[in-house]
Design an enzyme around this catalytic site. Structure first.
Site, PDB file in Angstrom:
ATOM      1  CB  CYS A  38      -0.953   0.004   1.179  1.00 17.03           C
ATOM      2  SG  CYS A  38      -0.166   0.362   2.757  1.00 17.03           S
TER       3      CYS A  38
ATOM      4  CB  CYS B  11       3.409  -0.382   3.337  1.00 11.23           C
ATOM      5  SG  CYS B  11       2.536  -1.105   4.747  1.00 11.23           S
TER       6      CYS B  11
ATOM      7  CB  CYS C 174      -1.151  -3.381   2.120  1.00 12.83           C
ATOM      8  SG  CYS C 174       0.597  -3.240   2.408  1.00 12.83           S
TER       9      CYS C 174
ATOM     10  CB  CYS D 275       0.070  -2.886   6.717  1.00 10.47           C
ATOM     11  SG  CYS D 275      -0.930  -2.117   5.436  1.00 10.47           S
TER      12      CYS D 275
ATOM     13  CG  ASP E  88       3.624  -8.480  63.678  1.00  6.34           C
ATOM     14  OD1 ASP E  88       3.987  -8.350  62.498  1.00  6.34           O
ATOM     15  OD2 ASP E  88       4.393  -8.747  64.607  1.00  6.34           O
TER      16      ASP E  88
HETATM   17 ZN   LIG Z   1       0.480  -1.456   3.886  1.00  8.07          ZN
END
Ligand SMILES: [Zn+2]
Lengths: 229, 573
Positions: B52, B55, B152, B155, B388
């Site tokens: 894409c 990317c 893509c 991704c 305690d």
């Molecule tokens: Zn991508």
């Protein structure tokens, strides 16, 4: 865990040993009559080795001439050193590992043994300076050594030992019958409430910061952290 | 050659016509993308591989956020223009400085030149499509369907459809539904593990090409997918939440989780090549966690990888899916002081082997009301020391702090805090809280700092074996600054190092009760073990009260009278 039982407020308040420790015995150590040892196990699994009330050293007003933690040429319990929380470096002891030799004025020598498997944490140097502590307060200030059993052996190490009840039954002449708890009027107020070491459980809340650790007081699946005062 | 590639790429990535008509496309000259001539071969290769547009920008190491924020189609168009114009002097020369182009891109996006879809002749696309499929056979049909989808290969849709406004609105709505109070938002993204594999494959794909041209590009220089996603989506989510500030740390963390149906199938080869990276966990559904996959990718040789995995990665028509949106508000801290009036109340729940020993605990009694006021999911309790179970804490009480986990409310007014304090105090007579306030995480450390140097005051009920007269204990009042040598008490020795610690008893005062009992007031250095001072702990604390009184003594009750730590600040009633 016995110390967490709800006791009747009218009962006599238990002593420190009764509150926090379980008494275990090894009778006639190594077949020697009356050479009885006592192991006080704290609810956090730590064990304190002492002479049982019936041990020959404590009879007939004897006196001690020497206490020797050097148990062989190469091994002295006095050289034992532990470091860090994990007690690195401590000598590892098995049931019949000698802790010290005690000589009385009549030249008889007695060997005191570990009785349980575990890591030696400390020996009692006070009895070297003041041997009569051993005679006068054998169950407290006259202790012989402190031993830390392995976490997963904390219950099994006492399997070969006698409970106080069994020991009293087995002991000849009812020696222990004469050793009733000290008669000084104990408190009749409400008994100190149950607490072992003050261990408490950490809630399992979802957080990255939350680091759980096991204090080791209570063999089991739970994680604890402990109180301080 | 080049021309063919471009056509292929275009054919793959142009969206269906109707989409293009709906979305107005901004018109920008290709030179506006901050790309240099040397990026060209990378862009070309990635386009044909099915990457894409965003990317591709990542692989070109573009850090210009505005370039990612513009519509994907527009970036794609620019990329196509960029590679089809080999002699563009602007692209060649003036792209040395990313900053100037950041400005250029921002400006041009601001211009909002509506772009008539008609300007992009649909005929061009129609012409290209058959040319791509002419060589297609029956077998190739499936592959072609995948090729035609514009998912893509790297991704799997994360920087595509999951970056659009509708998705951001969806995320914002999910956040709103949780009804948090928050000042700022931080985004975190969880991605399916095979994206790493695909990214690695794609990196090897371009690396091969660029190595011939002696261009420097390291895998670490690639903009991480998560980062690019945040650049695009954070602003949109923020807008959806009414313009709340987006931050890198703190505030409300909005975790967006994506999954993909083919994660295991895509990663499977790694398990056979690096079996030791994928040890089956106990509760995990899949061994292919992101961590394990990244580790395996570091170990696997390039040749081995290429042998087992296609390079570039295969096309697929299946997109990631948005698994869920999880919100987590940063912890909030509150502090105060508590009194404990009961000797059967532990500070924190006390369980042995899963069984409760005591009914409640200080932290639970305080925590219940606090949790509901802040609508928090849980808490961590800490305090300045700890008593305690059988010890009461009186006086002004013991400083404590609580970390509230994932609080849905974070802004309580002073009056509301006061109301909360009253609610806690009305809920139980075993405890009481004062000075309750919201504090910062840093301020909490003040509580622990004070611990060691400060003094603490106690009252102990002491038993003596020998009967005593009131005169017998008067001498105790004269003892000042008594230094004790305390061996680590046996009761805590299992978890603390063995040591002899010197602790000072500053002063004492004895109040006679009867012939076996008296009250002992002590002012001591913090860290003094009072119980051991009284009973001697097998003579391991010296001196001890047994020695001082020359008889066995035991401690029956203990109260903390004051913990002198001046934090948190007192709040006037
Ligand atoms: Zn991508």
């Amino acid at each position: 865990m016995d110390d967490t039982e709800q006791r009747d407020p009218e009962d006599i308040a238990p002593s420190v040993i009764e509150r926090y420790y379980t008494r275990w015995y090894r009778a006639d150590m190594k077949g020697k009559p009356c050479e009885d040892h006592c192991v006080l196990q704290h609810s956090n699994r730590i064990c304190v080795v002492t002479l049982a009330e019936t041990h020959p050293i404590l009879q007939n007003g004897r006196t001690i001439t020497s206490i020797n933690y050097q148990i062989s040429d190469g091994c002295s319990r006095l050289k034992n050193k532990v470091s860090g929380k994990s007690k690195r470096g401590g000598q590892f002891l098995t049931d019949f590992a000698p802790l010290c030799r005690i000589t009385c004025s009549d030249e008889t020598e007695y060997t005191i043994y570990s009785c349980i498997r575990g890591r030696l944490l400390e020996v009692n140097e006070s009895i070297l300076k003041t041997p009569k502590l051993l005679l006068e307060k054998p169950a407290t200030e006259g202790y012989i050594a402190v031993i830390l059993p392995k976490f997963d052996e904390s219950k099994s190490i006492t399997e070969n030992l006698l409970s106080r009840e069994d020991f009293e039954e087995s002991s000849p002449n009812g020696l222990l019958a004469n050793r009733s708890p000290p008669d000084g009027a104990r408190c009749s107020r409400p008994v100190p409430s149950p607490s072992c070491c003050g261990c408490v459980y950490l809630p399992s809340v979802p957080t990255r910061l939350d680091k759980k650790r096991n204090c080791g007081c209570h063999p089991g699946k739970v994680t604890f952290t402990c109180g301080d005062s | 050659m080049e021309g063919v590639r471009v056509q292929e790429a275009e054919a793959c990535f142009l969206p269906p016509l109707e989409t293009r008509v709906k979305e107005p496309i901004l018109r920008q000259p290709a030179a506006m993308l901050p790309l240099k001539e040397k990026d060209k071969p990378i862009v070309q290769k990635l386009l044909s591989a099915g990457c894409c547009a965003r990317c591709i920008l990542r692989f070109c190491c573009t850090r210009v956020q505005a370039a990612y924020r513009q519509p994907e189609q527009e970036t794609l168009k620019e990329l196509l223009a960029f590679i089809s114009n080999p002699q563009d002097p602007a692209a060649l020369e003036s792209n040395g400085d990313n900053k100037s182009h950041d400005a250029a891109v921002s400006e041009s996006t601001g211009d909002n030149n509506p772009h008539d879809a008609a300007e992009d002749p649909p005929s061009k696309r129609a012409k290209l499509e058959p040319s791509e499929t002419t060589a297609g056979s029956e077998e190739k049909e499936e592959e072609d369907a995948a090729a035609k989808s514009r998912v893509c290969v790297v991704c799997l849709g994360i920087l595509q459809e999951f970056c659009d406004t509708a998705q951001a609105v969806k995320i914002a709505e999910a956040v709103k539904a949780e009804k948090y109070e928050f000042d700022s938002v931080m985004c975190s993204v969880s991605l399916p593990a095979q994206l790493c594999v695909r990214e690695h494959s794609c990196w090897l794909h371009v690396k091969k090409e660029v190595r011939d041209k002696i261009l420097v590009l390291d895998k670490d220089d690639i903009i991480p997918l998560k980062e690019a996603f945040k650049w695009v989506v954070q602003g949109l989510v923020s807008k959806g939440l009414g313009g709340v500030a987006m931050v890198n740390k703190g505030g409300l963390e909005v975790g967006v989780e994506f999954t993909h149906e083919a994660t295991d199938a895509d990663c499977h080869f790694l398990a056979s090549v690096c079996p030791d990276c994928f040890k089956p966990g106990k509760k995990k559904q899949s061994v292919f966690t992101r961590m394990a996959v990244v580790k395996a990718l570091e170990k696997i040789s390039e040749a081995k990888f290429l042998k087992h995995y296609p390079c570039p990665p295969t096309r697929t028509s299946s997109c990631c899916s948005l698994q869920g949106v999880q919100c987590l508000h940063v912890s909030l801290f509150i502090a105060g002081r508590y009194n404990k009036f009961s000797r059967t109340l532990p500070q924190t729940p006390w369980l042995i082997d899963g069984e409760r020993r005591m009914e409640s605990s200080v932290e639970e009694l305080i925590g219940a009301s606090v949790l509901s006021s802040f609508r928090a999911e849980g808490f961590n309790f800490s305090s300045s020391g700890r008593e305690d179970v059988d010890v009461r804490t009186l006086g002004n009480g013991r400083p404590f702090a609580m970390e509230l986990l994932n609080p849905h409310r974070s802004r309580l007014s002073r009056a509301e805090m006061k109301q909360l304090q009253e609610t806690i105090n009305e809920s139980s007579d075993k405890i009481r809280v004062r000075d309750l306030q919201i504090v910062s995480r840093d301020a909490m450390s003040r509580m622990k700092e004070g611990e060691e140097e400060k003094t603490k005051s106690y009252t102990a009920l002491v038993w003596t074996r020998k009967p005593i007269q009131s005169d017998d204990i008067i001498f105790i009042d004269d003892i000042k600054e008594l230094t004790l040598d305390q061996k680590t008490p046996l009761r805590v020795l299992h978890r603390r190092a063995l040591a002899v610690r010197q602790r000072v008893v500053h002063s004492m005062s004895a109040r006679f009760l009867d012939q076996h009992h008296f009250h002992l007031e002590l002012k001591t250095q913090a860290g003094t073990y009072i119980k051991e001072f009284v009973h001697g702990d097998f003579g391991r604390t010296k001196p001890n009260l047994c020695e001082l009184l020359q008889t066995d003594t035991d401690i029956l009750e203990l109260d903390v009278e004051s913990v002198d730590v001046d934090w948190p600040p007192a709040i006037p009633e």
